[in-house]
Design a protein around this motif. Sequence first.
Motif, PDB file in Angstrom:
ATOM      1  N   GLY A  31       4.602  -9.757   5.779  1.00 14.37           N
ATOM      2  CA  GLY A  31       5.047 -10.859   4.937  1.00 14.37           C
ATOM      3  C   GLY A  31       4.813 -10.496   3.473  1.00 14.37           C
ATOM      4  N   TYR A  32       5.696 -10.959   2.625  1.00 11.25           N
ATOM      5  CA  TYR A  32       5.666 -10.585   1.205  1.00 11.25           C
ATOM      6  C   TYR A  32       4.337 -10.932   0.544  1.00 11.25           C
ATOM      7  CZ  TYR A  32       6.986 -10.461  -3.739  1.00 11.25           C
ATOM      8  OH  TYR A  32       7.023 -10.201  -5.077  1.00 11.25           O
ATOM      9  N   ASP A  33       3.864 -12.166   0.727  1.00  9.98           N
ATOM     10  CA  ASP A  33       2.658 -12.618   0.040  1.00  9.98           C
ATOM     11  C   ASP A  33       1.400 -11.885   0.493  1.00  9.98           C
ATOM     12  OD1 ASP A  33       3.979 -14.444  -1.600  1.00  9.98           O
ATOM     13  OD2 ASP A  33       3.839 -16.047  -0.113  1.00  9.98           O
ATOM     14  N   ALA A  34       1.407 -11.370   1.707  1.00 11.25           N
ATOM     15  CA  ALA A  34       0.224 -10.698   2.249  1.00 11.25           C
ATOM     16  C   ALA A  34       0.111  -9.237   1.818  1.00 11.25           C
ATOM     17  CB  ALA A  34       0.235 -10.784   3.770  1.00 11.25           C
ATOM     18  N   VAL A  35       1.110  -8.736   1.098  1.00 15.46           N
ATOM     19  CA  VAL A  35       1.108  -7.331   0.665  1.00 15.46           C
ATOM     20  C   VAL A  35       0.841  -7.265  -0.837  1.00 15.46           C
ATOM     21  CG1 VAL A  35       2.487  -5.218   0.446  1.00 15.46           C
ATOM     22  CG2 VAL A  35       2.718  -6.658   2.488  1.00 15.46           C
ATOM     23  N   SER A  36      -0.156  -6.490  -1.208  1.00 16.50           N
ATOM     24  CA  SER A  36      -0.485  -6.321  -2.631  1.00 16.50           C
ATOM     25  C   SER A  36       0.088  -5.006  -3.151  1.00 16.50           C
ATOM     26  CB  SER A  36      -2.004  -6.319  -2.822  1.00 16.50           C
ATOM     27  OG  SER A  36      -2.559  -5.153  -2.224  1.00 16.50           O
ATOM     28  N   VAL A  37       0.074  -4.874  -4.456  1.00 20.54           N
ATOM     29  CA  VAL A  37       0.492  -3.600  -5.059  1.00 20.54           C
ATOM     30  C   VAL A  37      -0.424  -2.487  -4.565  1.00 20.54           C
ATOM     31  CG1 VAL A  37       0.675  -2.306  -7.232  1.00 20.54           C
ATOM     32  CG2 VAL A  37       1.596  -4.629  -7.080  1.00 20.54           C
ATOM     33  N   GLN A  38      -1.710  -2.789  -4.412  1.00 20.80           N
ATOM     34  CA  GLN A  38      -2.648  -1.772  -3.916  1.00 20.80           C
ATOM     35  C   GLN A  38      -2.284  -1.344  -2.496  1.00 20.80           C
ATOM     36  OE1 GLN A  38      -5.194  -0.194  -5.762  1.00 20.80           O
ATOM     37  NE2 GLN A  38      -4.869   1.174  -4.009  1.00 20.80           N
ATOM     38  N   ASP A  39      -1.849  -2.288  -1.648  1.00 17.51           N
ATOM     39  CA  ASP A  39      -1.409  -1.937  -0.290  1.00 17.51           C
ATOM     40  C   ASP A  39      -0.232  -0.966  -0.336  1.00 17.51           C
ATOM     41  OD1 ASP A  39      -3.288  -3.642   0.933  1.00 17.51           O
ATOM     42  OD2 ASP A  39      -1.897  -5.345   0.876  1.00 17.51           O
ATOM     43  N   ILE A  40       0.693  -1.224  -1.244  1.00 18.71           N
ATOM     44  CA  ILE A  40       1.867  -0.346  -1.388  1.00 18.71           C
ATOM     45  C   ILE A  40       1.423   1.028  -1.872  1.00 18.71           C
ATOM     46  CG2 ILE A  40       4.037   0.021  -2.641  1.00 18.71           C
ATOM     47  CD1 ILE A  40       4.214  -3.138  -2.748  1.00 18.71           C
ATOM     48  N   CYS A  41       0.508   1.049  -2.849  1.00 17.17           N
ATOM     49  CA  CYS A  41      -0.001   2.324  -3.363  1.00 17.17           C
ATOM     50  C   CYS A  41      -0.694   3.118  -2.261  1.00 17.17           C
ATOM     51  CB  CYS A  41      -0.966   2.081  -4.527  1.00 17.17           C
ATOM     52  SG  CYS A  41      -0.174   1.425  -5.998  1.00 17.17           S
ATOM     53  N   ASP A  42      -1.503   2.434  -1.451  1.00 18.29           N
ATOM     54  CA  ASP A  42      -2.188   3.109  -0.348  1.00 18.29           C
ATOM     55  C   ASP A  42      -1.186   3.695   0.644  1.00 18.29           C
ATOM     56  OD1 ASP A  42      -4.589   2.373  -1.524  1.00 18.29           O
ATOM     57  OD2 ASP A  42      -4.970   0.709  -0.130  1.00 18.29           O
ATOM     58  N   ALA A  43      -0.146   2.937   0.966  1.00 18.88           N
ATOM     59  CA  ALA A  43       0.870   3.413   1.921  1.00 18.88           C
ATOM     60  C   ALA A  43       1.626   4.626   1.383  1.00 18.88           C
ATOM     61  CB  ALA A  43       1.838   2.288   2.252  1.00 18.88           C
TER      62      ALA A  43
END
Length: 197
Positions: free
Chosen positions: A22-34
């Motif tokens: 879900g959009y709200d549950a994903v942070s920029v840091q989560d994207i960076c980690d992925a």
Amino acid sequence: MKRRKLKNEIIQKSLDLFRQRGYDAVSVQDICDACDITKPTFYKYLASKQNLLSYFFSSMSEAIPDDWYRIPEGTDCYRKLMEGYLMFMRHAAGLGADLYNQVFISNLVEYMGTFNDVRAFTDLMVDLIREAQETGQIQNPSDPKSLYKVGVGMSLGYGAFWCLNEGRSSLLDDFSQDLDAVFMHNCPCTTQAGGLA
């Protein structure tokens, strides 16, 4: 080329994360980690997490094959017209109601051009409407450009309604049947599964 590849990877992985969590549950840091990047690298390519949403429809229009933009002799113009509208509707449905809802919200907060016309696509759709009128497949005699805009408006409206119902309405079938009514086309071209027959 390397920069473009990394930007595309960020966009794709963020879409995958948004769909999973879900959009709200994903942070920029989560994207960076992925993506195995730092936040400064993320912000080098994208202004914000919200900015990612503007890419999800442009990637769809980039994926349309070049040969789709031709109308060979004997083409069923109405069927191809419906394929054009449904291509984008299926892409929206593929995003899921949560993510598609976020696309709407982000464009209401600050219009990012997500729903802007792709000129070649628009021109072809208008030509298809004109030819379908000439062959009697579309009985509505209104200006082809106006009819195209009505179809686009309907697709956005049906998409918004679908989001409000959290994906529980029959987006593709309802849209197809009602567009048939507007165009005054009486040959059912859809199946119960929301595709073309």
